[in-house]
Design a protein around this motif. Structure first.
Motif, mmCIF file in Angstrom:
data_model
loop_
_atom_site.group_PDB
_atom_site.id
_atom_site.type_symbol
_atom_site.label_atom_id
_atom_site.label_comp_id
_atom_site.label_asym_id
_atom_site.label_seq_id
_atom_site.Cartn_x
_atom_site.Cartn_y
_atom_site.Cartn_z
ATOM 1 N N VAL A 16 0.851 -1.180 0.000
ATOM 2 C CA VAL A 16 0.000 0.000 0.000
ATOM 3 C C VAL A 16 0.889 1.231 0.000
ATOM 4 O O VAL A 16 1.846 1.321 0.762
ATOM 5 C CB VAL A 16 -0.901 0.027 1.263
ATOM 6 C CG1 VAL A 16 -1.758 1.273 1.288
ATOM 7 C CG2 VAL A 16 -1.755 -1.205 1.330
ATOM 8 N N SER A 17 0.584 2.177 -0.860
ATOM 9 C CA SER A 17 1.288 3.446 -0.879
ATOM 10 C C SER A 17 0.526 4.430 -0.005
ATOM 11 O O SER A 17 -0.688 4.576 -0.138
ATOM 12 C CB SER A 17 1.375 3.987 -2.311
ATOM 13 O OG SER A 17 2.041 5.221 -2.314
ATOM 14 N N VAL A 18 1.233 5.079 0.916
ATOM 15 C CA VAL A 18 0.603 6.013 1.845
ATOM 16 C C VAL A 18 1.236 7.386 1.653
ATOM 17 O O VAL A 18 2.458 7.508 1.606
ATOM 18 C CB VAL A 18 0.788 5.554 3.300
ATOM 19 C CG1 VAL A 18 0.149 6.530 4.266
ATOM 20 C CG2 VAL A 18 0.205 4.163 3.494
ATOM 21 N N ILE A 19 0.399 8.390 1.551
ATOM 22 C CA ILE A 19 0.874 9.771 1.430
ATOM 23 C C ILE A 19 0.423 10.533 2.665
ATOM 24 O O ILE A 19 -0.760 10.525 3.009
ATOM 25 C CB ILE A 19 0.329 10.448 0.162
ATOM 26 C CG1 ILE A 19 0.815 9.690 -1.075
ATOM 27 C CG2 ILE A 19 0.756 11.913 0.108
ATOM 28 C CD1 ILE A 19 0.202 10.163 -2.365
ATOM 29 N N VAL A 20 1.362 11.161 3.351
ATOM 30 C CA VAL A 20 1.059 11.903 4.566
ATOM 31 C C VAL A 20 1.426 13.354 4.351
ATOM 32 O O VAL A 20 2.543 13.675 3.938
ATOM 33 C CB VAL A 20 1.843 11.336 5.769
ATOM 34 C CG1 VAL A 20 1.560 12.149 7.017
ATOM 35 C CG2 VAL A 20 1.486 9.877 5.988
ATOM 36 N N ASN A 21 0.491 14.235 4.626
ATOM 37 C CA ASN A 21 0.742 15.664 4.544
ATOM 38 C C ASN A 21 1.644 16.062 5.710
ATOM 39 O O ASN A 21 1.340 15.741 6.852
ATOM 40 C CB ASN A 21 -0.589 16.425 4.617
ATOM 41 C CG ASN A 21 -0.424 17.892 4.344
ATOM 42 O OD1 ASN A 21 0.653 18.444 4.463
ATOM 43 N ND2 ASN A 21 -1.511 18.526 3.986
ATOM 44 N N PRO A 22 2.754 16.744 5.479
ATOM 45 C CA PRO A 22 3.677 17.074 6.549
ATOM 46 C C PRO A 22 3.156 18.132 7.509
ATOM 47 O O PRO A 22 3.746 18.371 8.547
ATOM 48 C CB PRO A 22 4.924 17.565 5.814
ATOM 49 C CG PRO A 22 4.422 18.075 4.530
ATOM 50 C CD PRO A 22 3.223 17.230 4.191
ATOM 51 N N VAL A 23 2.063 18.786 7.182
ATOM 52 C CA VAL A 23 1.519 19.823 8.045
ATOM 53 C C VAL A 23 0.481 19.203 8.972
ATOM 54 O O VAL A 23 -0.377 18.449 8.529
ATOM 55 C CB VAL A 23 0.869 20.946 7.202
ATOM 56 C CG1 VAL A 23 0.251 21.995 8.100
ATOM 57 C CG2 VAL A 23 1.899 21.561 6.271
ATOM 58 N N GLY A 24 0.559 19.516 10.259
ATOM 59 C CA GLY A 24 -0.449 19.047 11.202
ATOM 60 C C GLY A 24 -0.106 17.727 11.833
ATOM 61 O O GLY A 24 0.961 17.168 11.642
ATOM 62 N N SER A 25 -1.039 17.240 12.613
ATOM 63 C CA SER A 25 -0.884 15.991 13.343
ATOM 64 C C SER A 25 -1.454 14.837 12.546
ATOM 65 O O SER A 25 -2.139 15.031 11.559
ATOM 66 C CB SER A 25 -1.616 16.103 14.677
ATOM 67 O OG SER A 25 -1.094 17.174 15.426
ATOM 68 N N LEU A 26 -1.175 13.633 13.025
ATOM 69 C CA LEU A 26 -1.629 12.427 12.347
ATOM 70 C C LEU A 26 -2.746 11.754 13.126
ATOM 71 O O LEU A 26 -2.745 11.747 14.358
ATOM 72 C CB LEU A 26 -0.472 11.445 12.200
ATOM 73 C CG LEU A 26 0.742 11.935 11.417
ATOM 74 C CD1 LEU A 26 1.891 10.959 11.564
ATOM 75 C CD2 LEU A 26 0.381 12.140 9.965
ATOM 76 N N LYS A 27 -3.683 11.161 12.399
ATOM 77 C CA LYS A 27 -4.729 10.357 13.020
ATOM 78 C C LYS A 27 -4.156 8.979 13.351
ATOM 79 O O LYS A 27 -3.148 8.550 12.782
ATOM 80 C CB LYS A 27 -5.910 10.194 12.056
ATOM 81 C CG LYS A 27 -6.630 11.475 11.751
ATOM 82 C CD LYS A 27 -7.765 11.197 10.787
ATOM 83 C CE LYS A 27 -8.496 12.467 10.430
ATOM 84 N NZ LYS A 27 -9.614 12.195 9.508
ATOM 85 N N ALA A 29 -5.229 6.050 12.541
ATOM 86 C CA ALA A 29 -5.187 5.181 11.365
ATOM 87 C C ALA A 29 -3.965 5.479 10.503
ATOM 88 O O ALA A 29 -3.352 4.553 9.949
ATOM 89 C CB ALA A 29 -6.461 5.331 10.547
ATOM 90 N N GLU A 30 -3.588 6.753 10.385
ATOM 91 C CA GLU A 30 -2.407 7.119 9.601
ATOM 92 C C GLU A 30 -1.148 6.580 10.258
ATOM 93 O O GLU A 30 -0.263 6.032 9.586
ATOM 94 C CB GLU A 30 -2.318 8.636 9.460
ATOM 95 C CG GLU A 30 -3.426 9.241 8.628
ATOM 96 C CD GLU A 30 -3.433 10.752 8.671
ATOM 97 O OE1 GLU A 30 -3.629 11.347 7.591
ATOM 98 O OE2 GLU A 30 -3.259 11.350 9.754
ATOM 99 N N VAL A 31 -1.059 6.708 11.581
ATOM 100 C CA VAL A 31 0.121 6.226 12.309
ATOM 101 C C VAL A 31 0.226 4.708 12.187
ATOM 102 O O VAL A 31 1.301 4.169 11.884
ATOM 103 C CB VAL A 31 0.053 6.640 13.798
ATOM 104 C CG1 VAL A 31 1.220 6.033 14.572
ATOM 105 C CG2 VAL A 31 0.049 8.152 13.937
ATOM 106 N N MET A 32 -0.887 4.018 12.396
ATOM 107 C CA MET A 32 -0.871 2.557 12.326
ATOM 108 C C MET A 32 -0.492 2.084 10.929
ATOM 109 O O MET A 32 0.239 1.100 10.783
ATOM 110 C CB MET A 32 -2.223 1.994 12.757
ATOM 111 C CG MET A 32 -2.509 2.210 14.229
ATOM 112 S SD MET A 32 -4.036 1.429 14.818
ATOM 113 C CE MET A 32 -5.281 2.302 13.879
ATOM 114 N N SER A 33 -0.944 2.780 9.905
ATOM 115 C CA SER A 33 -0.602 2.424 8.536
ATOM 116 C C SER A 33 0.876 2.685 8.249
ATOM 117 O O SER A 33 1.552 1.859 7.637
ATOM 118 C CB SER A 33 -1.479 3.214 7.568
ATOM 119 O OG SER A 33 -1.129 2.924 6.249
ATOM 120 N N MET A 34 1.369 3.829 8.685
ATOM 121 C CA MET A 34 2.771 4.175 8.446
ATOM 122 C C MET A 34 3.720 3.159 9.074
ATOM 123 O O MET A 34 4.723 2.776 8.475
ATOM 124 C CB MET A 34 3.097 5.556 9.023
ATOM 125 C CG MET A 34 2.539 6.715 8.250
ATOM 126 S SD MET A 34 2.889 8.292 9.059
ATOM 127 C CE MET A 34 4.638 8.463 8.740
#
Length: 75
Positions: A16-27, A29-34
């Motif tokens: 899976v390819s994941v794209i994270v916006n560098p601005v702000g905090s992470l949810k 689900a985003e952390v678990m995926s990363m």
């Protein structure tokens, strides 16, 4: 800043390819995926201080500090 794009695998070995916006905090689900971790593991990392909760967020859900997650990802 540019978005962070990385490739991770799901438990069934699907890439899976994941794209994270560098601005702000992470949810969560985003952390678990990363990090390819479960929610209990995320909670364990928070308790150990490996991942910090963003104290500036006042919503219903926790938001996680992006820098602490990226530091753990780069270990």
């Amino acid at each position: 800043q540019e978005a962070i794009n990385f490739l991770t695998s799901l438990p069934d070995d699907t890439d899976v390819s994941v794209i994270v916006n560098p601005v702000g905090s992470l949810k969560a689900a985003e952390v678990m995926s990363m990090l390819n971790i479960s929610r209990p593991t995320l909670c364990h990392y928070v308790k150990k201080g490996l991942i910090t909760i963003d104290s500036n967020y006042t919503g219903k859900q926790y938001r996680y500090n992006k820098d602490s997650v990226i530091a753990l990802l780069n270990k």
